[in-house]
Design a protein around this motif. Sequence first.
Motif, PDB file in Angstrom:
ATOM      1  N   ARG A  15      22.935  21.015  28.780  1.00 43.06           N
ATOM      2  CA  ARG A  15      22.313  21.595  29.928  1.00 43.06           C
ATOM      3  C   ARG A  15      22.051  20.562  30.902  1.00 43.06           C
ATOM      4  NH1 ARG A  15      19.355  25.169  26.512  1.00 43.06           N
ATOM      5  NH2 ARG A  15      20.573  27.082  25.933  1.00 43.06           N
ATOM      6  N   PHE A  16      21.360  19.562  30.409  1.00 40.75           N
ATOM      7  CA  PHE A  16      20.937  18.254  31.391  1.00 40.75           C
ATOM      8  C   PHE A  16      22.140  17.647  31.835  1.00 40.75           C
ATOM      9  CE2 PHE A  16      16.541  18.610  28.947  1.00 40.75           C
ATOM     10  CZ  PHE A  16      15.700  19.180  30.062  1.00 40.75           C
ATOM     11  N   SER A  17      23.082  17.599  30.989  1.00 38.72           N
ATOM     12  CA  SER A  17      24.369  16.899  31.483  1.00 38.72           C
ATOM     13  C   SER A  17      24.829  17.674  32.568  1.00 38.72           C
ATOM     14  CB  SER A  17      25.320  16.645  30.191  1.00 38.72           C
ATOM     15  OG  SER A  17      24.705  15.952  29.075  1.00 38.72           O
ATOM     16  N   ILE A  18      25.152  19.046  32.357  1.00 41.33           N
ATOM     17  CA  ILE A  18      25.507  19.697  33.453  1.00 41.33           C
ATOM     18  C   ILE A  18      24.829  19.654  34.770  1.00 41.33           C
ATOM     19  CG2 ILE A  18      25.933  22.275  34.144  1.00 41.33           C
ATOM     20  CD1 ILE A  18      26.576  22.877  31.244  1.00 41.33           C
ATOM     21  N   ASP A  19      23.573  19.629  34.615  1.00 42.81           N
ATOM     22  CA  ASP A  19      22.597  19.435  35.896  1.00 42.81           C
ATOM     23  C   ASP A  19      22.942  18.302  36.557  1.00 42.81           C
ATOM     24  OD1 ASP A  19      21.476  21.991  35.428  1.00 42.81           O
ATOM     25  OD2 ASP A  19      19.865  21.301  34.440  1.00 42.81           O
ATOM     26  N   THR A  20      23.097  17.137  35.794  1.00 42.86           N
ATOM     27  CA  THR A  20      23.166  16.029  36.397  1.00 42.86           C
ATOM     28  C   THR A  20      24.564  15.641  36.784  1.00 42.86           C
ATOM     29  OG1 THR A  20      23.274  14.741  34.265  1.00 42.86           O
ATOM     30  CG2 THR A  20      21.296  14.906  35.362  1.00 42.86           C
ATOM     31  N   CYS A  21      25.728  15.977  36.296  1.00 37.92           N
ATOM     32  CA  CYS A  21      26.856  15.622  36.365  1.00 37.92           C
ATOM     33  C   CYS A  21      28.001  16.732  36.953  1.00 37.92           C
ATOM     34  CB  CYS A  21      27.600  14.729  34.966  1.00 37.92           C
ATOM     35  SG  CYS A  21      26.532  13.552  34.551  1.00 37.92           S
ATOM     36  N   GLY A  22      27.647  17.719  36.633  1.00 36.42           N
ATOM     37  CA  GLY A  22      28.418  18.941  36.972  1.00 36.42           C
ATOM     38  C   GLY A  22      29.073  19.545  35.792  1.00 36.42           C
ATOM     39  N   PRO A  23      29.747  20.791  35.903  1.00 38.40           N
ATOM     40  CA  PRO A  23      30.184  21.479  34.727  1.00 38.40           C
ATOM     41  C   PRO A  23      31.417  21.182  34.112  1.00 38.40           C
ATOM     42  CG  PRO A  23      30.680  22.880  36.763  1.00 38.40           C
ATOM     43  CD  PRO A  23      29.832  21.724  37.042  1.00 38.40           C
ATOM     44  N   ASP A  24      32.220  20.269  34.703  1.00 37.66           N
ATOM     45  CA  ASP A  24      33.468  19.674  34.118  1.00 37.66           C
ATOM     46  C   ASP A  24      33.367  18.143  34.320  1.00 37.66           C
ATOM     47  OD1 ASP A  24      34.927  22.286  34.546  1.00 37.66           O
ATOM     48  OD2 ASP A  24      34.854  22.034  36.859  1.00 37.66           O
ATOM     49  N   SER A  25      32.413  17.594  34.007  1.00 33.82           N
ATOM     50  CA  SER A  25      32.359  16.274  33.705  1.00 33.82           C
ATOM     51  C   SER A  25      32.450  15.619  32.507  1.00 33.82           C
ATOM     52  CB  SER A  25      30.999  15.746  34.150  1.00 33.82           C
ATOM     53  OG  SER A  25      30.836  14.163  33.805  1.00 33.82           O
TER      54      SER A  25
ATOM     55  N   GLN B  94      37.811  19.348  24.502  1.00 34.25           N
ATOM     56  CA  GLN B  94      39.338  18.719  24.732  1.00 34.25           C
ATOM     57  C   GLN B  94      40.052  19.115  25.873  1.00 34.25           C
ATOM     58  OE1 GLN B  94      41.794  20.396  21.474  1.00 34.25           O
ATOM     59  NE2 GLN B  94      42.764  18.512  21.202  1.00 34.25           N
ATOM     60  N   TRP B  95      39.645  20.098  26.676  1.00 35.64           N
ATOM     61  CA  TRP B  95      39.995  20.312  27.999  1.00 35.64           C
ATOM     62  C   TRP B  95      39.456  19.421  29.039  1.00 35.64           C
ATOM     63  CZ3 TRP B  95      43.366  22.258  30.597  1.00 35.64           C
ATOM     64  CH2 TRP B  95      43.343  22.920  32.141  1.00 35.64           C
ATOM     65  N   ILE B  96      38.130  19.137  28.706  1.00 33.63           N
ATOM     66  CA  ILE B  96      37.619  18.074  29.655  1.00 33.63           C
ATOM     67  C   ILE B  96      38.310  16.474  29.676  1.00 33.63           C
ATOM     68  CG2 ILE B  96      35.649  16.696  30.147  1.00 33.63           C
ATOM     69  CD1 ILE B  96      34.096  19.265  29.542  1.00 33.63           C
ATOM     70  N   VAL B  97      38.604  16.301  28.242  1.00 38.70           N
ATOM     71  CA  VAL B  97      39.341  14.873  28.075  1.00 38.70           C
ATOM     72  C   VAL B  97      40.777  14.993  28.587  1.00 38.70           C
ATOM     73  CG1 VAL B  97      39.978  13.684  26.196  1.00 38.70           C
ATOM     74  CG2 VAL B  97      37.996  14.456  26.024  1.00 38.70           C
ATOM     75  N   LEU B  98      41.209  16.265  28.544  1.00 36.23           N
ATOM     76  CA  LEU B  98      42.748  16.272  29.155  1.00 36.23           C
ATOM     77  C   LEU B  98      42.805  16.203  30.455  1.00 36.23           C
ATOM     78  CD1 LEU B  98      44.146  19.142  26.829  1.00 36.23           C
ATOM     79  CD2 LEU B  98      45.061  16.779  26.716  1.00 36.23           C
ATOM     80  N   LYS B  99      41.610  16.487  31.138  1.00 38.04           N
ATOM     81  CA  LYS B  99      41.707  16.535  32.675  1.00 38.04           C
ATOM     82  C   LYS B  99      41.184  15.245  33.131  1.00 38.04           C
ATOM     83  CE  LYS B  99      39.105  20.118  33.295  1.00 38.04           C
ATOM     84  NZ  LYS B  99      38.392  20.875  34.070  1.00 38.04           N
ATOM     85  N   THR B 100      40.551  14.505  32.394  1.00 39.16           N
ATOM     86  CA  THR B 100      40.001  13.109  32.700  1.00 39.16           C
ATOM     87  C   THR B 100      40.826  11.920  32.475  1.00 39.16           C
ATOM     88  OG1 THR B 100      37.757  14.193  32.066  1.00 39.16           O
ATOM     89  CG2 THR B 100      38.041  11.449  32.387  1.00 39.16           C
TER      90      THR B 100
END
Length: 369
Positions: free
Chosen positions: A118-128, A159-165
């Motif tokens: 949750r803190f990661s989403i708050d600081t970086c966004g939902p797709d980071s 895996q989805w985030i990694v594929l998009k990065t």
Amino acid sequence: MNVQQLVPLALPRGRPLSCELCGGPAQLRCGACHVTYYCDVDHQKADWVSIHEKICQLLIPIRTSFPFFNSEKERKHGVEQLLHRQKHLVDFTHKVAQKFVFEGKHEEAIPAALHSLRFSIDTCGPDSVELVPAYLILAEASTGLGHLTQAEEYLSQAQWIVLKTSDCSNGIQSKLHRNLGLLYAAKGNFEESLYHLATDIYFASCAFGTHDISTSGGYFHMANVFFRQNKMDIADSLYTEVTDIWHAHFSRLIQVQSQTLTSPAEINILSEEEEISEEPLNEAQQAEASQVLNAILDIREQAPKQQPAKTANVVHALAMLHYLILDLPKAHELGMKAFLITKQLPNQDASEAINHLLKLIKSKLFYTK
């Protein structure tokens, strides 16, 4: 915190608040920080045991509304302070969750990992890509609990985030494949598990080197798969590799520590920032080393065909670990055990290093009395 403060407080009706763990409608509130809510007492207790006790008061400035700022400069400073606090909590909750996983406390790991997410989403966004480590810990904890469907969902997100990065780091890809390997091993699909663990080792080797402790986890889990397949020769060679990596790492740490203590005149006067250094082993690394080396020692000691030299190497590594974390009585016990095993071997090359460790342990025991 006393018992009265742990009693949750009933919420006023109609407040659109959600449970810290499950996201369901909240009915209760933490009586200490007043900014954390739960659906029932069980979820409050689970969160408390995992992470809330450690961060209860840290949540207050993060979850309290901004005060009125007199200037744009003050507002920017306030936003920067909030971001700094959130990033600190991302890192701290992640380390706590990782330590629980290495200790086999998967139930306790999940609330801490959820906070990290949750803190990661708050600081970086939902797709980071910064969210991936939290998803991976949640997946590993779920796999450890046997909740394989939930683990698959977390891994799919990662895996989805990694594929998009496009520029995803080798370290992150290593951890992703390690978790996929653990999931397939839990399902009994050993071929797929070995594929992902081999890929984990490849990416970890690119990021850290083939003989780094960050790479050793892939070797260890791969050895476990071969062990379950009764391919003992391959498993044995991999367990030896893991032991050697940790043994060499601890030896280097002790050597550096010994040089620092015996040659203070050679140490340059450092700046204030340079004097602050990280622990030789953080808590998660300590837990991982203990888990891995004790598992290998158990396998060595129960094997039908004993290999005293390899057993002594594991025991010596564990003795060094306990020395580094200042558990000196246990370090001495293990050091003596390693010494006695090596005394029975025709080749006693390791005896000198073990003797040196025992002297270091005794000197510290003397000064701590």
